[in-house]
Design a protein around this motif. Structure first.
Motif, PDB file in Angstrom:
ATOM      1  N   SER A  22     -22.514  -5.701  70.089  1.00 34.60           N
ATOM      2  CA  SER A  22     -23.074  -5.586  68.743  1.00 34.60           C
ATOM      3  C   SER A  22     -24.380  -4.807  68.736  1.00 34.60           C
ATOM      4  N   ALA A  57     -29.520  -7.738  66.893  1.00 31.03           N
ATOM      5  CA  ALA A  57     -29.720  -8.606  65.724  1.00 31.03           C
ATOM      6  C   ALA A  57     -29.844 -10.050  66.192  1.00 31.03           C
ATOM      7  N   LEU A  71     -29.417 -13.039  63.589  1.00 26.52           N
ATOM      8  CA  LEU A  71     -28.055 -13.173  63.074  1.00 26.52           C
ATOM      9  C   LEU A  71     -27.132 -13.759  64.135  1.00 26.52           C
ATOM     10  N   VAL A  72     -27.245 -13.287  65.361  1.00 30.67           N
ATOM     11  CA  VAL A  72     -26.432 -13.836  66.452  1.00 30.67           C
ATOM     12  C   VAL A  72     -26.726 -15.325  66.637  1.00 30.67           C
ATOM     13  N   ARG A 119     -28.104  -9.268  71.469  1.00 30.36           N
ATOM     14  CA  ARG A 119     -26.795  -8.710  71.141  1.00 30.36           C
ATOM     15  C   ARG A 119     -25.684  -9.683  71.530  1.00 30.36           C
ATOM     16  N   LEU A 122     -21.119 -13.803  60.705  1.00 29.30           N
ATOM     17  CA  LEU A 122     -21.398 -12.562  61.440  1.00 29.30           C
ATOM     18  C   LEU A 122     -20.728 -11.351  60.805  1.00 29.30           C
ATOM     19  N   LEU A 157     -22.715  -8.231  61.077  1.00 28.58           N
ATOM     20  CA  LEU A 157     -23.138  -7.795  62.405  1.00 28.58           C
ATOM     21  C   LEU A 157     -22.349  -6.543  62.791  1.00 28.58           C
TER      22      LEU A 157
END
Length: 426
Positions: free
Chosen positions: A259, A262, A265-266, A294, A326, A329
Protein backbone atom coordinates in the motif's frame (compact mmCIF):
# COMPACT_ATOMS: atom_id res chain seq x y z
CA UNK A 1 0.57 2.78 -9.92
CA UNK A 2 3.88 1.00 -10.61
CA UNK A 3 4.55 -2.73 -10.74
CA UNK A 4 8.28 -3.36 -10.45
CA UNK A 5 9.88 -4.53 -7.24
CA UNK A 6 10.18 -0.93 -6.01
CA UNK A 7 9.47 -1.70 -2.35
CA UNK A 8 12.14 -4.36 -2.05
CA UNK A 9 14.63 -2.39 -4.12
CA UNK A 10 14.07 0.65 -1.95
CA UNK A 11 14.45 -1.30 1.28
CA UNK A 12 17.27 -3.61 0.10
CA UNK A 13 20.21 -3.08 2.43
CA UNK A 14 22.92 -4.67 0.25
CA UNK A 15 23.09 -3.24 -3.27
CA UNK A 16 26.05 -5.37 -4.40
CA UNK A 17 26.05 -6.24 -8.10
CA UNK A 18 28.08 -9.36 -8.81
CA UNK A 19 29.96 -10.18 -11.99
CA UNK A 20 28.85 -12.84 -14.43
CA UNK A 21 30.81 -16.03 -15.01
CA UNK A 22 33.67 -15.67 -17.48
CA UNK A 23 36.08 -18.47 -18.26
CA UNK A 24 36.53 -21.76 -16.45
CA UNK A 25 36.10 -22.36 -12.72
CA UNK A 26 36.79 -25.53 -10.74
CA UNK A 27 35.13 -26.21 -7.39
CA UNK A 28 33.73 -29.00 -5.23
CA UNK A 29 30.03 -28.20 -5.72
CA UNK A 30 28.22 -25.93 -8.17
CA UNK A 31 24.74 -24.76 -7.28
CA UNK A 32 22.33 -23.65 -9.99
CA UNK A 33 19.98 -21.00 -8.58
CA UNK A 34 20.64 -18.11 -6.19
CA UNK A 35 17.40 -18.21 -4.23
CA UNK A 36 16.55 -19.43 -0.75
CA UNK A 37 17.35 -23.10 -1.36
CA UNK A 38 20.54 -22.50 -3.34
CA UNK A 39 22.06 -20.02 -0.92
CA UNK A 40 21.26 -22.12 2.14
CA UNK A 41 22.88 -25.15 0.51
CA UNK A 42 25.91 -23.08 -0.48
CA UNK A 43 26.23 -21.59 2.99
CA UNK A 44 26.20 -24.98 4.71
CA UNK A 45 28.67 -26.45 2.24
CA UNK A 46 31.01 -23.47 2.65
CA UNK A 47 30.73 -23.82 6.43
CA UNK A 48 31.68 -27.48 5.94
CA UNK A 49 34.86 -26.53 4.12
CA UNK A 50 33.82 -27.05 0.50
CA UNK A 51 34.70 -24.81 -2.40
CA UNK A 52 31.32 -23.77 -3.81
CA UNK A 53 30.11 -21.74 -6.77
CA UNK A 54 26.57 -20.39 -7.23
CA UNK A 55 25.20 -19.55 -10.69
CA UNK A 56 22.21 -17.18 -10.77
CA UNK A 57 20.49 -16.24 -14.03
CA UNK A 58 19.30 -12.87 -12.71
CA UNK A 59 20.36 -11.40 -9.35
CA UNK A 60 20.50 -12.82 -5.83
CA UNK A 61 16.97 -13.18 -4.46
CA UNK A 62 15.28 -12.60 -7.82
CA UNK A 63 11.62 -13.61 -8.07
CA UNK A 64 9.58 -15.23 -5.33
CA UNK A 65 12.61 -16.16 -3.20
CA UNK A 66 13.42 -12.59 -2.25
CA UNK A 67 10.05 -10.95 -2.78
CA UNK A 68 7.56 -13.11 -0.93
CA UNK A 69 5.39 -12.43 2.11
CA UNK A 70 8.25 -13.14 4.52
CA UNK A 71 6.39 -15.66 6.73
CA UNK A 72 8.65 -18.15 8.56
CA UNK A 73 6.63 -20.91 10.24
CA UNK A 74 6.60 -24.72 10.46
CA UNK A 75 4.75 -27.02 8.12
CA UNK A 76 4.41 -27.79 4.45
CA UNK A 77 2.04 -26.88 1.64
CA UNK A 78 0.13 -30.13 2.21
CA UNK A 79 -1.43 -31.37 5.44
CA UNK A 80 -0.06 -33.79 8.02
CA UNK A 81 -2.72 -36.42 7.29
CA UNK A 82 -1.72 -36.60 3.61
CA UNK A 83 1.99 -36.74 4.52
CA UNK A 84 1.27 -39.61 6.91
CA UNK A 85 -0.79 -41.44 4.28
CA UNK A 86 2.11 -41.38 1.83
CA UNK A 87 5.12 -41.71 4.12
CA UNK A 88 3.71 -43.22 7.36
CA UNK A 89 3.03 -41.72 10.77
CA UNK A 90 6.60 -41.87 12.07
CA UNK A 91 8.04 -40.27 8.96
CA UNK A 92 5.34 -37.60 9.03
CA UNK A 93 6.29 -36.72 12.59
CA UNK A 94 9.99 -36.52 11.71
CA UNK A 95 9.26 -34.40 8.66
CA UNK A 96 7.26 -31.93 10.74
CA UNK A 97 10.13 -31.72 13.21
CA UNK A 98 12.42 -30.92 10.27
CA UNK A 99 10.09 -28.07 9.28
CA UNK A 100 10.39 -26.66 12.80
CA UNK A 101 14.16 -27.01 12.57
CA UNK A 102 14.08 -25.11 9.28
CA UNK A 103 12.26 -22.22 10.93
CA UNK A 104 14.74 -22.22 13.81
CA UNK A 105 17.64 -22.35 11.35
CA UNK A 106 16.52 -19.11 9.72
CA UNK A 107 16.17 -17.38 13.09
CA UNK A 108 19.54 -18.67 14.31
CA UNK A 109 21.22 -17.59 11.07
CA UNK A 110 19.80 -14.08 11.43
CA UNK A 111 21.15 -13.94 14.97
CA UNK A 112 24.54 -15.48 14.15
CA UNK A 113 25.16 -13.15 11.21
CA UNK A 114 23.52 -10.14 12.91
CA UNK A 115 21.24 -9.55 9.92
CA UNK A 116 19.42 -6.60 11.44
CA UNK A 117 18.03 -5.52 8.07
CA UNK A 118 16.05 -8.76 7.89
CA UNK A 119 13.80 -7.11 10.51
CA UNK A 120 12.61 -10.36 12.14
CA UNK A 121 9.35 -9.87 14.04
CA UNK A 122 7.86 -12.60 16.20
CA UNK A 123 4.29 -13.76 15.82
CA UNK A 124 2.14 -15.29 13.07
CA UNK A 125 -1.61 -15.57 13.60
CA UNK A 126 -3.70 -18.03 11.57
CA UNK A 127 -7.34 -16.99 11.62
CA UNK A 128 -10.62 -18.69 10.72
CA UNK A 129 -13.23 -17.09 8.50
CA UNK A 130 -16.04 -19.13 10.09
CA UNK A 131 -16.89 -20.40 13.58
CA UNK A 132 -14.91 -23.50 14.55
CA UNK A 133 -12.98 -22.89 17.73
CA UNK A 134 -13.12 -26.57 18.67
CA UNK A 135 -10.99 -27.62 15.69
CA UNK A 136 -8.36 -25.02 16.54
CA UNK A 137 -8.20 -26.14 20.17
CA UNK A 138 -7.81 -29.74 19.03
CA UNK A 139 -5.01 -28.79 16.64
CA UNK A 140 -3.20 -26.80 19.34
CA UNK A 141 -3.42 -29.77 21.69
CA UNK A 142 -2.07 -32.09 18.99
CA UNK A 143 0.92 -29.81 18.37
CA UNK A 144 1.63 -29.62 22.09
CA UNK A 145 1.38 -33.39 22.56
CA UNK A 146 3.30 -34.54 19.49
CA UNK A 147 5.92 -31.81 19.17
CA UNK A 148 5.96 -29.92 22.47
CA UNK A 149 5.03 -26.91 20.33
CA UNK A 150 2.80 -24.27 21.94
CA UNK A 151 0.12 -22.38 20.03
CA UNK A 152 -2.07 -19.75 21.69
CA UNK A 153 -5.82 -19.99 21.12
CA UNK A 154 -7.62 -16.70 20.53
CA UNK A 155 -11.41 -16.49 20.77
CA UNK A 156 -13.50 -14.29 18.51
CA UNK A 157 -13.39 -11.26 20.80
CA UNK A 158 -9.62 -11.48 21.14
CA UNK A 159 -9.22 -11.77 17.37
CA UNK A 160 -11.50 -8.84 16.59
CA UNK A 161 -9.81 -6.66 19.19
CA UNK A 162 -6.71 -6.57 16.98
CA UNK A 163 -8.15 -7.42 13.55
CA UNK A 164 -11.10 -5.09 13.04
CA UNK A 165 -13.05 -7.33 10.70
CA UNK A 166 -16.37 -9.17 10.91
CA UNK A 167 -14.90 -11.79 8.56
CA UNK A 168 -12.74 -13.28 11.31
CA UNK A 169 -13.61 -15.63 14.13
CA UNK A 170 -11.14 -17.75 16.16
CA UNK A 171 -7.39 -18.00 15.60
CA UNK A 172 -4.16 -19.67 16.67
CA UNK A 173 -1.13 -17.52 17.38
CA UNK A 174 2.35 -18.98 16.92
CA UNK A 175 4.80 -17.16 19.17
CA UNK A 176 7.86 -18.99 17.79
CA UNK A 177 7.08 -18.24 14.16
CA UNK A 178 8.12 -14.88 12.75
CA UNK A 179 8.15 -12.73 9.65
CA UNK A 180 10.95 -10.81 8.03
CA UNK A 181 12.36 -9.01 4.98
CA UNK A 182 13.34 -12.02 2.82
CA UNK A 183 15.50 -10.19 0.30
CA UNK A 184 17.74 -8.68 2.98
CA UNK A 185 18.09 -12.12 4.55
CA UNK A 186 19.18 -13.61 1.22
CA UNK A 187 21.61 -10.82 0.43
CA UNK A 188 23.27 -11.36 3.81
CA UNK A 189 23.57 -15.11 3.14
CA UNK A 190 25.31 -14.32 -0.13
CA UNK A 191 27.78 -12.01 1.60
CA UNK A 192 28.58 -14.70 4.17
CA UNK A 193 29.11 -17.34 1.49
CA UNK A 194 31.62 -15.04 -0.22
CA UNK A 195 33.32 -14.29 3.11
CA UNK A 196 33.84 -18.04 3.51
CA UNK A 197 35.42 -18.24 0.06
CA UNK A 198 32.44 -19.18 -2.05
CA UNK A 199 31.92 -17.76 -5.53
CA UNK A 200 28.63 -16.23 -6.66
CA UNK A 201 27.94 -15.23 -10.25
CA UNK A 202 24.90 -13.19 -11.29
CA UNK A 203 23.50 -12.76 -14.82
CA UNK A 204 24.86 -16.24 -15.47
CA UNK A 205 22.02 -18.34 -16.86
CA UNK A 206 23.00 -21.97 -17.28
CA UNK A 207 22.64 -23.11 -20.89
CA UNK A 208 23.82 -26.71 -20.67
CA UNK A 209 24.75 -29.33 -18.07
CA UNK A 210 26.91 -32.41 -18.62
CA UNK A 211 26.23 -34.76 -15.73
CA UNK A 212 27.87 -38.00 -16.86
CA UNK A 213 31.11 -39.08 -15.27
CA UNK A 214 32.81 -38.08 -12.04
CA UNK A 215 33.39 -34.49 -13.16
CA UNK A 216 30.23 -32.52 -13.96
CA UNK A 217 30.25 -29.56 -16.34
CA UNK A 218 27.86 -26.61 -16.09
CA UNK A 219 27.99 -24.11 -18.94
CA UNK A 220 26.74 -20.52 -19.24
CA UNK A 221 26.99 -18.06 -22.10
CA UNK A 222 30.28 -16.80 -20.73
CA UNK A 223 31.99 -19.70 -19.06
CA UNK A 224 32.00 -23.13 -17.49
CA UNK A 225 32.11 -24.58 -13.98
CA UNK A 226 33.55 -28.04 -13.37
CA UNK A 227 32.72 -29.81 -10.12
CA UNK A 228 32.21 -33.21 -8.55
CA UNK A 229 28.70 -32.26 -7.45
CA UNK A 230 25.83 -30.27 -8.97
CA UNK A 231 22.76 -29.07 -7.04
CA UNK A 232 19.65 -27.85 -8.86
CA UNK A 233 17.74 -25.25 -6.82
CA UNK A 234 15.98 -23.47 -9.66
CA UNK A 235 12.33 -23.80 -8.55
CA UNK A 236 9.77 -22.19 -10.82
CA UNK A 237 12.50 -20.89 -13.13
CA UNK A 238 14.00 -24.25 -14.17
CA UNK A 239 12.74 -23.96 -17.75
CA UNK A 240 14.10 -26.54 -20.19
CA UNK A 241 17.48 -26.88 -18.46
CA UNK A 242 16.69 -30.34 -17.07
CA UNK A 243 13.78 -32.25 -18.50
CA UNK A 244 13.10 -34.54 -15.55
CA UNK A 245 13.04 -31.62 -13.12
CA UNK A 246 10.86 -29.51 -15.39
CA UNK A 247 8.31 -32.32 -15.71
CA UNK A 248 8.18 -32.82 -11.94
CA UNK A 249 6.68 -29.48 -10.90
CA UNK A 250 4.16 -26.88 -11.94
CA UNK A 251 5.26 -23.22 -12.14
CA UNK A 252 2.68 -21.24 -10.18
CA UNK A 253 2.58 -17.43 -10.08
CA UNK A 254 1.85 -15.66 -6.81
CA UNK A 255 1.02 -11.98 -6.33
CA UNK A 256 1.85 -9.39 -3.68
CA UNK A 257 0.98 -5.70 -3.36
CA UNK A 258 2.12 -2.96 -1.01
CA UNK A 259 0.00 0.00 0.00
CA UNK A 260 0.80 3.67 0.04
CA UNK A 261 2.20 5.18 3.22
CA UNK A 262 -0.82 5.59 5.52
CA UNK A 263 0.01 4.46 9.09
CA UNK A 264 -3.16 5.80 10.75
CA UNK A 265 -5.46 4.19 8.19
CA UNK A 266 -3.64 0.86 8.40
CA UNK A 267 -3.78 0.96 12.22
CA UNK A 268 -7.54 1.55 12.12
CA UNK A 269 -7.91 -2.00 10.77
CA UNK A 270 -4.89 -3.93 12.03
CA UNK A 271 -3.68 -3.39 15.57
CA UNK A 272 -1.01 -6.10 15.76
CA UNK A 273 2.54 -6.62 14.62
CA UNK A 274 1.80 -10.26 13.81
CA UNK A 275 1.73 -11.51 10.26
CA UNK A 276 -1.76 -12.79 9.42
CA UNK A 277 -2.98 -15.66 7.26
CA UNK A 278 -6.47 -17.08 6.91
CA UNK A 279 -7.52 -20.73 6.73
CA UNK A 280 -8.48 -20.91 3.06
CA UNK A 281 -6.37 -23.11 0.79
CA UNK A 282 -5.25 -20.10 -1.23
CA UNK A 283 -6.22 -17.42 1.22
CA UNK A 284 -4.99 -13.97 2.07
CA UNK A 285 -1.74 -13.30 3.90
CA UNK A 286 -0.57 -9.91 5.01
CA UNK A 287 1.48 -7.92 7.48
CA UNK A 288 2.25 -4.33 8.37
CA UNK A 289 5.65 -3.24 7.02
CA UNK A 290 7.87 -0.17 6.82
CA UNK A 291 7.63 0.54 10.54
CA UNK A 292 3.84 0.43 10.52
CA UNK A 293 3.47 2.78 7.57
CA UNK A 294 2.33 0.34 4.88
CA UNK A 295 0.40 -2.88 4.43
CA UNK A 296 1.83 -5.78 2.42
CA UNK A 297 -0.96 -8.01 1.14
CA UNK A 298 -0.58 -11.26 -0.80
CA UNK A 299 -2.75 -13.99 -2.20
CA UNK A 300 -4.16 -15.38 -5.40
CA UNK A 301 -2.29 -17.87 -7.54
CA UNK A 302 -2.46 -18.51 -11.26
CA UNK A 303 -1.10 -21.31 -13.42
CA UNK A 304 -0.66 -19.10 -16.46
CA UNK A 305 0.42 -15.57 -17.22
CA UNK A 306 -2.11 -13.12 -15.81
CA UNK A 307 -2.50 -9.38 -15.85
CA UNK A 308 -0.97 -7.87 -12.74
CA UNK A 309 -3.54 -5.06 -12.93
CA UNK A 310 -6.38 -7.58 -12.87
CA UNK A 311 -4.88 -9.56 -10.01
CA UNK A 312 -4.28 -6.39 -8.00
CA UNK A 313 -7.95 -5.54 -8.42
CA UNK A 314 -8.80 -8.98 -7.03
CA UNK A 315 -6.39 -8.55 -4.13
CA UNK A 316 -7.84 -5.13 -3.37
CA UNK A 317 -11.35 -6.58 -3.46
CA UNK A 318 -10.26 -9.18 -0.90
CA UNK A 319 -8.62 -6.54 1.29
CA UNK A 320 -11.63 -4.22 1.23
CA UNK A 321 -14.05 -7.14 1.64
CA UNK A 322 -12.18 -8.05 4.81
CA UNK A 323 -11.58 -4.48 5.99
CA UNK A 324 -14.12 -2.03 4.51
CA UNK A 325 -12.39 0.76 6.42
CA UNK A 326 -9.39 0.34 4.07
CA UNK A 327 -11.36 1.19 0.93
CA UNK A 328 -9.43 4.45 0.63
CA UNK A 329 -6.01 2.80 1.03
CA UNK A 330 -4.24 3.04 -2.30
CA UNK A 331 -1.99 0.37 -3.75
CA UNK A 332 1.40 1.84 -4.53
CA UNK A 333 3.08 -1.13 -6.17
CA UNK A 334 2.70 -4.82 -6.88
CA UNK A 335 4.65 -7.71 -8.34
CA UNK A 336 4.53 -11.43 -8.97
CA UNK A 337 6.97 -14.31 -8.84
CA UNK A 338 7.05 -17.99 -9.78
CA UNK A 339 6.83 -20.74 -7.19
CA UNK A 340 7.09 -24.44 -7.97
CA UNK A 341 4.52 -26.99 -6.80
CA UNK A 342 4.86 -30.75 -7.05
CA UNK A 343 1.74 -32.86 -7.57
CA UNK A 344 2.05 -34.15 -3.99
CA UNK A 345 2.55 -30.57 -2.66
CA UNK A 346 5.73 -31.54 -0.82
CA UNK A 347 9.27 -30.30 -1.40
CA UNK A 348 11.38 -32.34 -3.80
CA UNK A 349 14.67 -32.91 -2.03
CA UNK A 350 17.26 -35.59 -2.71
CA UNK A 351 19.89 -37.15 -4.94
CA UNK A 352 19.02 -37.88 -8.55
CA UNK A 353 22.22 -39.77 -9.38
CA UNK A 354 25.80 -39.82 -8.07
CA UNK A 355 26.89 -36.22 -7.70
CA UNK A 356 23.56 -34.75 -8.86
CA UNK A 357 21.16 -33.32 -6.25
CA UNK A 358 17.94 -31.32 -6.31
CA UNK A 359 16.18 -29.10 -3.78
CA UNK A 360 13.05 -27.53 -5.19
CA UNK A 361 9.19 -27.33 -5.29
CA UNK A 362 8.50 -25.56 -2.01
CA UNK A 363 4.96 -24.61 -2.90
CA UNK A 364 4.48 -21.34 -1.06
CA UNK A 365 5.98 -22.51 2.24
CA UNK A 366 9.57 -21.82 1.33
CA UNK A 367 11.15 -19.83 4.12
CA UNK A 368 11.35 -22.80 6.45
CA UNK A 369 11.44 -25.68 3.96
CA UNK A 370 14.15 -24.21 1.74
CA UNK A 371 16.24 -23.77 4.87
CA UNK A 372 15.91 -27.35 6.02
CA UNK A 373 16.11 -28.60 2.44
CA UNK A 374 19.41 -26.84 1.86
CA UNK A 375 20.69 -28.04 5.22
CA UNK A 376 19.91 -31.74 4.68
CA UNK A 377 21.22 -31.69 1.10
CA UNK A 378 24.48 -30.18 2.35
CA UNK A 379 24.64 -32.82 5.08
CA UNK A 380 24.19 -35.52 2.44
CA UNK A 381 26.91 -34.10 0.18
CA UNK A 382 29.29 -33.73 3.13
CA UNK A 383 28.52 -37.25 4.36
CA UNK A 384 27.22 -35.95 7.68
CA UNK A 385 23.73 -37.48 7.54
CA UNK A 386 21.14 -39.12 5.32
CA UNK A 387 18.23 -37.07 6.61
CA UNK A 388 17.41 -36.05 3.05
CA UNK A 389 16.05 -39.59 2.58
CA UNK A 390 13.00 -38.65 4.66
CA UNK A 391 11.79 -36.83 1.54
CA UNK A 392 12.19 -39.87 -0.74
CA UNK A 393 8.45 -40.76 -0.72
CA UNK A 394 7.88 -37.36 -2.36
CA UNK A 395 10.09 -37.71 -5.39
CA UNK A 396 10.22 -36.31 -8.89
CA UNK A 397 6.82 -37.55 -9.99
CA UNK A 398 5.40 -36.21 -13.25
CA UNK A 399 3.28 -33.14 -12.58
CA UNK A 400 1.07 -33.57 -15.63
CA UNK A 401 2.40 -30.91 -17.99
CA UNK A 402 -0.22 -28.64 -19.55
CA UNK A 403 -2.96 -30.95 -18.31
CA UNK A 404 -1.52 -30.69 -14.82
CA UNK A 405 -1.62 -26.90 -14.99
CA UNK A 406 -5.26 -27.03 -16.10
CA UNK A 407 -6.15 -29.42 -13.28
CA UNK A 408 -4.32 -27.23 -10.76
CA UNK A 409 -6.24 -24.14 -11.90
CA UNK A 410 -9.57 -26.00 -11.79
CA UNK A 411 -8.72 -27.35 -8.33
CA UNK A 412 -7.93 -23.84 -7.14
CA UNK A 413 -11.27 -22.55 -8.43
CA UNK A 414 -13.05 -25.49 -6.79
CA UNK A 415 -11.37 -24.75 -3.46
CA UNK A 416 -12.32 -21.09 -3.77
CA UNK A 417 -15.95 -22.10 -4.28
CA UNK A 418 -15.84 -24.46 -1.29
CA UNK A 419 -14.35 -21.70 0.86
CA UNK A 420 -17.10 -19.32 -0.29
CA UNK A 421 -19.91 -21.75 0.58
CA UNK A 422 -18.36 -22.71 3.92
CA UNK A 423 -18.09 -19.09 5.02
CA UNK A 424 -21.67 -18.34 4.11
CA UNK A 425 -22.96 -21.47 5.80
CA UNK A 426 -21.23 -20.55 9.05
Amino acid sequence: MTYPDSYYRRTMADQTVRRSLAGKVDCDTVIIGGGLAGLTTALQLARGGQAVAVLEAESIGFGASGRNGGFVSPGYATGSAEIARIAGQDAARRLHLLSIEGMDFVRETIEALAIRDALPTRGITSVLRYEDGASLKAHAEKMRRLYDYELDYLDRDQVRSVLKSKRYFQALRDRRAFHMHPLNYLRALAAEIERLGGLIYESSAVTKVVLDGAEKRVLTGGGEVRARTVVFTTGGYTGSLHGRLKRAFLPIATYVMVSEEAPDLVASAIATGDAIGDNRRAGDYYRVVDGGKRLLWGGRITTRAASTDALVRELRAEMVGTYPQLSGLKTELAWSGLMSYARHLMPQIGRMSPGVWYCTAFGGHGLNTTAIGGKVVAEGILGQSERYKLYQPFGLVWAGGLAGLAVAQLTYWKLQAQDWWRERAA
